[in-house]
Motif scaffolding. Sequence first.
Motif, PDB file in Angstrom:
ATOM      1  N   GLY A   1      -1.826  -6.109  -3.372  1.00 30.00           N
ATOM      2  CA  GLY A   1      -2.569  -5.845  -2.187  1.00 30.00           C
ATOM      3  C   GLY A   1      -3.984  -6.334  -2.192  1.00 30.00           C
ATOM      4  O   GLY A   1      -4.500  -6.341  -1.169  1.00 30.00           O
ATOM      5  N   SER A   2      -4.408  -6.840  -3.321  1.00 30.98           N
ATOM      6  CA  SER A   2      -5.590  -7.571  -3.382  1.00 30.98           C
ATOM      7  C   SER A   2      -5.758  -8.386  -2.334  1.00 30.98           C
ATOM      8  O   SER A   2      -4.854  -9.439  -2.153  1.00 30.98           O
TER       9      SER A   2
ATOM     10  N   SER B   1     -10.059  -1.583  -6.197  1.00 30.75           N
ATOM     11  CA  SER B   1      -9.080  -0.537  -6.527  1.00 30.75           C
ATOM     12  C   SER B   1      -7.728  -0.883  -7.346  1.00 30.75           C
ATOM     13  O   SER B   1      -7.416  -0.209  -8.276  1.00 30.75           O
ATOM     14  N   ALA B   2      -7.594  -2.134  -7.038  1.00 30.20           N
ATOM     15  CA  ALA B   2      -6.311  -2.779  -7.856  1.00 30.20           C
ATOM     16  C   ALA B   2      -6.846  -2.647  -9.524  1.00 30.20           C
ATOM     17  O   ALA B   2      -5.929  -2.384 -10.506  1.00 30.20           O
TER      18      ALA B   2
ATOM     19  N   TYR C   1      -0.842  -2.188  -6.327  1.00 30.68           N
ATOM     20  CA  TYR C   1      -2.453  -2.212  -5.884  1.00 30.68           C
ATOM     21  C   TYR C   1      -2.715  -3.668  -6.182  1.00 30.68           C
ATOM     22  O   TYR C   1      -3.551  -4.550  -5.292  1.00 30.68           O
TER      23      TYR C   1
ATOM     24  N   LYS D   1       0.877  -1.186   0.089  1.00 29.27           N
ATOM     25  CA  LYS D   1       0.061   0.045   0.014  1.00 29.27           C
ATOM     26  C   LYS D   1       0.804   1.224  -0.227  1.00 29.27           C
ATOM     27  O   LYS D   1       0.778   2.160  -0.725  1.00 29.27           O
TER      28      LYS D   1
ATOM     29  N   THR E   1     -12.925  -4.510  -1.605  1.00 28.99           N
ATOM     30  CA  THR E   1     -12.418  -3.129  -1.825  1.00 28.99           C
ATOM     31  C   THR E   1     -10.978  -2.925  -2.569  1.00 28.99           C
ATOM     32  O   THR E   1     -10.974  -2.192  -3.590  1.00 28.99           O
ATOM     33  N   SER E   2     -10.179  -3.570  -1.909  1.00 29.65           N
ATOM     34  CA  SER E   2      -8.693  -3.541  -2.366  1.00 29.65           C
ATOM     35  C   SER E   2      -8.534  -4.162  -3.802  1.00 29.65           C
ATOM     36  O   SER E   2      -7.856  -3.743  -4.864  1.00 29.65           O
ATOM     37  N   THR E   3      -9.339  -4.977  -4.365  1.00 33.70           N
ATOM     38  CA  THR E   3      -9.411  -5.927  -5.683  1.00 33.70           C
ATOM     39  C   THR E   3      -9.803  -4.760  -6.562  1.00 33.70           C
ATOM     40  O   THR E   3      -9.517  -4.852  -7.487  1.00 33.70           O
TER      41      THR E   3
END
Length: 310
Positions: free
Chosen positions: A117-118, A130-131, A114, A84, A126-128
């Motif tokens: 960080g998934s 964003s990625a 990103y 991150k 949410t991270s997926t």
Amino acid sequence: MKKILFIILSFYLFSSCQSLQDKAMKSADKDFILKMANEKFEKKKWRDAIALYERLSNLVAGTDDAPNVVYNSAYANYYDKNYKLAGHQFKNFSVTFPQDSRVEEAAYMSALCYYQGSMDYNLDQTSTNSAINELQNFINTYPNSERSKNINELIDELSYKLEFKAYENARQYYKMADYRAASVALENVLEDFPSTKLRPKIYDFMLKSKYELAVNSVYDLKKDRIESALAFTKQVEREVPNSENAKTAADLHAKLQKEKENFLVLEKKVEARKQELLEKQKEAELKQHYEKEKEIAEKLKSDSLKLTRP
């Protein structure tokens, strides 16, 4: 003896390195700190390098050393799996130093951070999302980059993770025997991911959900649900003929057809019983009405006699 000497020498070297690290951390000499930070970076001592680069952030601001400090710090965090923070630093590098020859690589690494960080599919995605957005931004910015080929593969991988999570969530409803919720959730998966590779599995559970919902339904909803399930079996047979899904659809279609026939027999009995009860109700109402009329007539007769009696 040699072993003891080796241990003593190692301890001495370690102590010496630590003292230099501590000295650099306390120093205000930009060049000395930078030299130590770069040495730690070259030796892959990521955490030591990160600490020193953080110490340098204000000292090199506005100087020619600033790009390298930000760039190396981002890579050190990446290798230390601080994805991150590394992603933020790479993006900051791209924005702050747009004329630098490494700006495309930094943008790529930011997107890659990103991706790294998934979270696993069974956790919050949410991270997926964003990625995927960051990876797509890279393609939009550098459509002719060689790295874009790899980016597309990463987007496909992350998209599948979202599809699988949605599919698994829908399947949980089936396991809990909430067939109506399962059917709706599975339909939503197909609507959200029309090109999903999970379509055969989704169709399998949709067929079973609609079948179970139809045969276990309450009387008032059963007919419509049987028709809905029959229509879906036909749809599957048309869309994927000669497949396992088509075989399942054909098998369930036969069972649903039998269920429909049994229901139609029951429906006739129910309608006949309703008609019978309706007729009895009408007879009872007529009888009640007749008795009421009779009672009124007798009362009128009695009242008339009272009036005519001397």
